[in-house]
Design a protein around this motif. Structure first.
Motif, PDB file in Angstrom:
ATOM      1  N   ARG A 113     -31.268  -0.907 -30.906  1.00  5.51           N
ATOM      2  CA  ARG A 113     -31.287  -1.761 -29.717  1.00  5.51           C
ATOM      3  C   ARG A 113     -32.403  -1.348 -28.756  1.00  5.51           C
ATOM      4  O   ARG A 113     -33.086  -2.204 -28.179  1.00  5.51           O
ATOM      5  CB  ARG A 113     -29.912  -1.752 -29.042  1.00  5.51           C
ATOM      6  N   ILE A 114     -32.623  -0.042 -28.598  1.00  2.00           N
ATOM      7  CA  ILE A 114     -33.701   0.418 -27.723  1.00  2.00           C
ATOM      8  C   ILE A 114     -35.055  -0.034 -28.267  1.00  2.00           C
ATOM      9  O   ILE A 114     -35.903  -0.522 -27.519  1.00  2.00           O
ATOM     10  CB  ILE A 114     -33.641   1.954 -27.528  1.00  2.00           C
ATOM     11  N   LYS A 141     -29.694   9.299 -19.550  1.00  3.45           N
ATOM     12  CA  LYS A 141     -30.805   8.656 -20.261  1.00  3.45           C
ATOM     13  C   LYS A 141     -30.448   7.223 -20.660  1.00  3.45           C
ATOM     14  O   LYS A 141     -31.301   6.336 -20.648  1.00  3.45           O
ATOM     15  CB  LYS A 141     -31.218   9.462 -21.491  1.00  3.45           C
ATOM     16  N   ILE A 142     -29.201   6.985 -21.017  1.00  2.00           N
ATOM     17  CA  ILE A 142     -28.783   5.622 -21.352  1.00  2.00           C
ATOM     18  C   ILE A 142     -28.993   4.712 -20.138  1.00  2.00           C
ATOM     19  O   ILE A 142     -29.505   3.606 -20.265  1.00  2.00           O
ATOM     20  CB  ILE A 142     -27.324   5.592 -21.843  1.00  2.00           C
ATOM     21  N   THR A 195     -28.302  -3.699 -19.727  1.00  2.00           N
ATOM     22  CA  THR A 195     -27.182  -2.920 -19.225  1.00  2.00           C
ATOM     23  C   THR A 195     -26.906  -1.735 -20.151  1.00  2.00           C
ATOM     24  O   THR A 195     -27.204  -1.798 -21.355  1.00  2.00           O
ATOM     25  CB  THR A 195     -25.905  -3.779 -19.165  1.00  2.00           C
ATOM     26  N   PRO A 196     -26.308  -0.683 -19.613  1.00  2.00           N
ATOM     27  CA  PRO A 196     -25.887   0.421 -20.486  1.00  2.00           C
ATOM     28  C   PRO A 196     -24.930  -0.061 -21.575  1.00  2.00           C
ATOM     29  O   PRO A 196     -24.970   0.424 -22.703  1.00  2.00           O
ATOM     30  CB  PRO A 196     -25.201   1.396 -19.525  1.00  2.00           C
ATOM     31  N   SER A 197     -24.099  -1.047 -21.257  1.00  2.00           N
ATOM     32  CA  SER A 197     -23.149  -1.582 -22.243  1.00  2.00           C
ATOM     33  C   SER A 197     -23.866  -2.146 -23.454  1.00  2.00           C
ATOM     34  O   SER A 197     -23.435  -1.949 -24.594  1.00  2.00           O
ATOM     35  CB  SER A 197     -22.274  -2.668 -21.616  1.00  2.00           C
ATOM     36  N   TYR A 198     -24.977  -2.870 -23.224  1.00  2.00           N
ATOM     37  CA  TYR A 198     -25.713  -3.418 -24.352  1.00  2.00           C
ATOM     38  C   TYR A 198     -26.289  -2.288 -25.212  1.00  2.00           C
ATOM     39  O   TYR A 198     -26.182  -2.313 -26.434  1.00  2.00           O
ATOM     40  CB  TYR A 198     -26.834  -4.366 -23.912  1.00  2.00           C
ATOM     41  N   PRO A 203     -28.604  -8.542 -25.067  1.00  2.00           N
ATOM     42  CA  PRO A 203     -29.043  -7.852 -23.862  1.00  2.00           C
ATOM     43  C   PRO A 203     -28.921  -8.748 -22.646  1.00  2.00           C
ATOM     44  O   PRO A 203     -28.946  -9.966 -22.763  1.00  2.00           O
ATOM     45  CB  PRO A 203     -30.505  -7.504 -24.141  1.00  2.00           C
ATOM     46  N   ASN A 204     -28.781  -8.147 -21.496  1.00  2.00           N
ATOM     47  CA  ASN A 204     -28.595  -8.872 -20.250  1.00  2.00           C
ATOM     48  C   ASN A 204     -29.680  -9.921 -20.031  1.00  2.00           C
ATOM     49  O   ASN A 204     -29.395 -11.030 -19.618  1.00  2.00           O
ATOM     50  CB  ASN A 204     -28.571  -7.872 -19.085  1.00  2.00           C
ATOM     51  N   HIS A 205     -30.938  -9.586 -20.310  1.00  2.00           N
ATOM     52  CA  HIS A 205     -32.016 -10.544 -20.079  1.00  2.00           C
ATOM     53  C   HIS A 205     -31.851 -11.783 -20.942  1.00  2.00           C
ATOM     54  O   HIS A 205     -32.189 -12.877 -20.525  1.00  2.00           O
ATOM     55  CB  HIS A 205     -33.398  -9.922 -20.297  1.00  2.00           C
ATOM     56  N   ALA A 206     -31.324 -11.643 -22.132  1.00  2.00           N
ATOM     57  CA  ALA A 206     -31.124 -12.804 -23.000  1.00  2.00           C
ATOM     58  C   ALA A 206     -30.016 -13.695 -22.458  1.00  2.00           C
ATOM     59  O   ALA A 206     -30.114 -14.911 -22.496  1.00  2.00           O
ATOM     60  CB  ALA A 206     -30.805 -12.367 -24.428  1.00  2.00           C
TER      61      ALA A 206
END
Length: 127
Positions: A10-11, A51-52, A62-65, A73-76
């Motif tokens: 994901r990162i 770091k997350i 978000t850290p959750s994503y 992801p939040n932006h999506a």
């Protein structure tokens, strides 16, 4: 896939979406060089909570994503709240491809658009 590998995937996806190099991301989140980012993206590092949060802040999510609690992801979610199940399937398949496969998929999508396979109401621009 381990938890660390999922986080790394994901990162990497977010880094690429944000058009950041590993070096640029490393500096933003407080690492000295890209080596740390490469290890994180490969799933070889168990990230501390701080770091997350740093990754989430600098990657616009978000850290959750990052931890795998959210599918997108939040932006999506904010920019593409109209994503349907077919769109999600395409995104999932895209993320399974290697870099060459991703490039070929994008080229094929361009070909289909040029052939006129566009959503109703979309207009092709003259080249």
């Amino acid at each position: 896939m381990t938890i660390q590998e999922g986080i790394g995937k994901r990162i990497r996806s977010l880094r690429e979406f944000n058009k950041l190099s590993q070096t640029e991301l490393a500096i933003k989140v407080g690492y000295k060089d890209k080596t740390s980012i490469a290890k994180i993206e490969a799933g070889k590092v168990d990230l501390p909570q701080s770091k997350i949060f740093a990754f989430a802040k600098n990657l616009g999510t978000t850290p959750s994503y990052i931890l795998g609690d959210n599918e997108f992801p939040n932006h999506a979610e904010e920019k593409h709240s109209f994503i349907n199940d077919n769109d999600k399937t395409i995104i999932d398949k895209y993320h399974q491809l290697n870099d060459e496969g991703k490039q070929r998929l994008l080229e094929r999508a361009d070909e289909l658009i040029e052939l006129g396979y566009v959503a109703k109401g979309d207009v092709l621009k003259e080249a």
